[in-house]
Write an enzyme that holds these catalytic residues in place. Structure first.
Site, short mmCIF file in Angstrom:
data_model
loop_
_atom_site.label_atom_id
_atom_site.label_comp_id
_atom_site.label_asym_id
_atom_site.label_seq_id
_atom_site.Cartn_x
_atom_site.Cartn_y
_atom_site.Cartn_z
N PRO A 249 0.97 -1.14 0.03
CA PRO A 249 -0.24 -0.13 0.01
C PRO A 249 0.70 1.08 -0.15
O PRO A 249 1.83 1.80 1.03
CB PRO A 249 -0.66 -0.22 1.54
CG PRO A 249 -0.24 -1.19 2.31
CD PRO A 249 0.70 -1.49 1.45
N ASP A 425 5.20 2.78 2.66
CA ASP A 425 5.14 1.47 2.58
C ASP A 425 3.44 1.92 4.48
O ASP A 425 5.00 1.81 4.85
CB ASP A 425 5.08 0.36 2.95
CG ASP A 425 4.55 -1.42 3.37
OD1 ASP A 425 3.45 -0.69 3.41
OD2 ASP A 425 4.98 -2.12 2.87
N HIS A 426 2.51 1.76 4.08
CA HIS A 426 1.26 2.71 4.56
C HIS A 426 1.40 1.21 6.07
O HIS A 426 0.57 1.76 6.62
CB HIS A 426 -0.03 3.02 3.91
CG HIS A 426 -0.90 3.29 4.94
ND1 HIS A 426 0.19 4.33 5.89
CD2 HIS A 426 -1.22 4.92 5.04
CE1 HIS A 426 -0.35 5.59 6.69
NE2 HIS A 426 -1.46 5.62 5.65
N ARG A 427 1.96 -0.04 5.95
CA ARG A 427 1.94 -0.70 6.88
C ARG A 427 2.18 -0.51 7.17
O ARG A 427 2.47 -0.93 8.95
CB ARG A 427 1.47 -1.98 6.33
CG ARG A 427 0.20 -2.91 4.84
CD ARG A 427 1.50 -4.43 4.44
NE ARG A 427 2.34 -3.80 4.08
CZ ARG A 427 3.02 -4.83 2.82
NH1 ARG A 427 2.50 -6.07 3.83
NH2 ARG A 427 4.42 -4.68 2.26
N ILE A 429 4.76 2.41 8.33
CA ILE A 429 5.08 3.71 8.17
C ILE A 429 3.67 4.26 8.51
O ILE A 429 3.09 4.52 7.42
CB ILE A 429 6.07 4.23 7.27
CG1 ILE A 429 7.12 3.34 7.57
CG2 ILE A 429 5.98 5.97 7.50
CD1 ILE A 429 8.47 3.87 6.47
#
Length: 453
Positions: A249, A425-427, A429
């Site tokens: 993501p 990576d939104h998982r 950060i």
């Protein structure tokens, strides 16, 4: 007198089952020391296996599209007595004991390569496999060797990354072997001619995605067209880029850094660097600022474990730098950037970039990166959204700097502003951390003295 010696694949890092893409010699050829014997190519890297001695080629042990690993014999040379004696201690006549397969899948993968199963025929007119291909018990499940697709472990891994069932792929390699290009062509066909492709994306809980069918069009109906094949690097990169874009993501944080003083310092030292044989580019300052930022924000210097539940924090600082080559984009890694000065980094970056454009990177040169930098500043643009280079969790994009009026509290001043685009990576950060990271990075570029803190 003369002797024969076996030339083996040297240390190629953590890579195995590397495809042979070119034979540089033939039986009967006379070669010198360091002459290339065969060319190997893995993910974004090519390398030649050189000859350590001079001699005459007596036998080739590999062919195009074969796969090799460290220690595999590629060529048998006839050499003089002295050369043969000097090489003798390094050669082993006794073959290594084959490792026991740890699972039914590994047993099935090894079967075609070891000749324990009949080859898969691509000719529908050929008779079925003989009775010797009866299913055999593996202790886990019954596997029918005659139905195991003929492909190397490296190709199987590539197919798994793309979610491709090798049972539906036709092999064009020797004796019907499925090659990496066959897998890529199969994906292209599915995406362009119909049938929803299922891609199992790692790192997101084993989620399977159904992609809708892409429209098929005959573009020649609308005017003249020309077909142009992608380079090997572009074909290899395509699968990885698609996997990374779909499986991670992405969010991109944009910021600007005032690099007016940094650029003045760079220009003041450019001639000194030129006299030493390299260029002092803005990129090396970015690399040093990146090291400081990774130290301040360790979560960016990490990788997400495949279980999706554990973060692996790294204590080293290796930075990948995207290099534009005639065959496509490659990302060599500059190691231990925290231990090197600006001039040392500039010299190493110049040498590594040159080898990348000449196609001379070794597998080790593209391994072990912590974060990547993709700079388009020499071309143009104001911002972009770079794709994360998994298993890294962030990548910095840099666009062209430009002069802008900046308010200093009393009046507008002309300042050189550098656009920064950080994809993360939104998982791993969140947005606030990304904004703090880019601002910290910009502050180090704006005042180089802070890099010494």
């Amino acid at each position: 007198m003369s002797n024969t010696i076996e030339i083996k694949v040297p240390d190629i890092g953590d890579f195995s089952d590397i495809p042979v893409i070119e034979l540089l010699v033939s039986p009967g050829d006379t070669i010198d020391v360091d002459d290339g014997l065969v060319t190997l190519e893995s993910d974004k890297a090519t390398m030649e296996v050189p000859s350590p001695v001079a001699g005459v080629v007596r036998e080739l042990r590999v062919g195009v599209d074969d796969t090799v690993s460290e220690g595999d014999v590629v060529v048998v040379l006839e050499v003089g007595e002295e050369a043969g004696e000097s090489e003798a201690p390094a050669e082993a006549d006794t073959p290594a004991e084959p490792a026991e397969p740890e699972s039914a899948e590994e047993a099935a993968e090894e079967a075609p390569a070891k000749g324990s199963a009949p080859e898969v025929s691509t000719d529908p007119a050929e008779p079925a496999a003989p009775a010797a291909a009866e299913p055999r018990e593996t202790g886990v499940a019954a596997v029918d060797p005659s139905r195991v697709p003929y492909a190397s472990p490296a190709v199987r891994k590539f197919a798994r990354e793309l979610g491709v069932d090798l049972g539906g792929v036709s092999g064009t390699g020797s004796k019907g072997r499925i090659t990496r290009d066959d897998v890529a062509a199969h994906v292209k066909q599915v995406m362009t001619t119909g049938g929803p492709a299922q891609a199992s994306v790692g790192g997101i809980g084993g989620l399977t995605l159904d992609f809708p069918e892409l429209p098929k069009a005959d573009f020649s109906r609308y005017g003249d067209t020309e077909r142009q094949e992608l380079s090997r690097i572009q074909k290899i990169s395509a699968g990885h880029l698609h996997r990374n874009w779909v499986g991670i993501p992405h969010v991109t944080q944009h910021d600007e850094a005032d690099v007016t003083d940094m650029e003045a310092f760079r220009l003041a030292n450019a001639e000194d660097a030129k006299r030493q044989g390299f260029k002092l580019t803005p990129l090396v300052f970015l690399m040093k600022a990146m090291v400081a930022s990774l130290k301040a924000f360790p979560r960016f210097n990490a990788s997400l474990d495949p279980d999706g539940e554990t973060l692996i924090l790294k204590k080293y600082f290796n930075i990948g730098v995207a290099v534009d080559t005639p065959d496509g984009l490659v990302v060599p890694v500059i190691r231990d950037c925290d231990r090197k000065g600006i001039m040392e980094l500039a010299a190493e970056l110049g040498e590594t970039s040159a080898r990348a454009r000449e196609g001379k990177l070794k597998p080790q040169d593209i391994q072990g990166g912590c974060i990547s930098i993709s700079s388009l500043g020499g071309i143009g643009g104001t911002a972009f959204t770079p794709i994360i280079n998994a298993p890294e969790v962030a990548i910095l994009g840099v666009s062209r700097s430009s002069m802008k009026p900046v308010w200093d509290g009393h009046e507008f001043q002309p300042r050189l502003m550098l656009p920064l685009s950080l994809s993360y990576d939104h998982r791993v950060i969140d947005g606030a951390a990304a904004a703090r990271f880019t601002r910290f990075l910009a502050s180090r570029l704006e005042d180089l003295r802070r890099l010494t803190l």
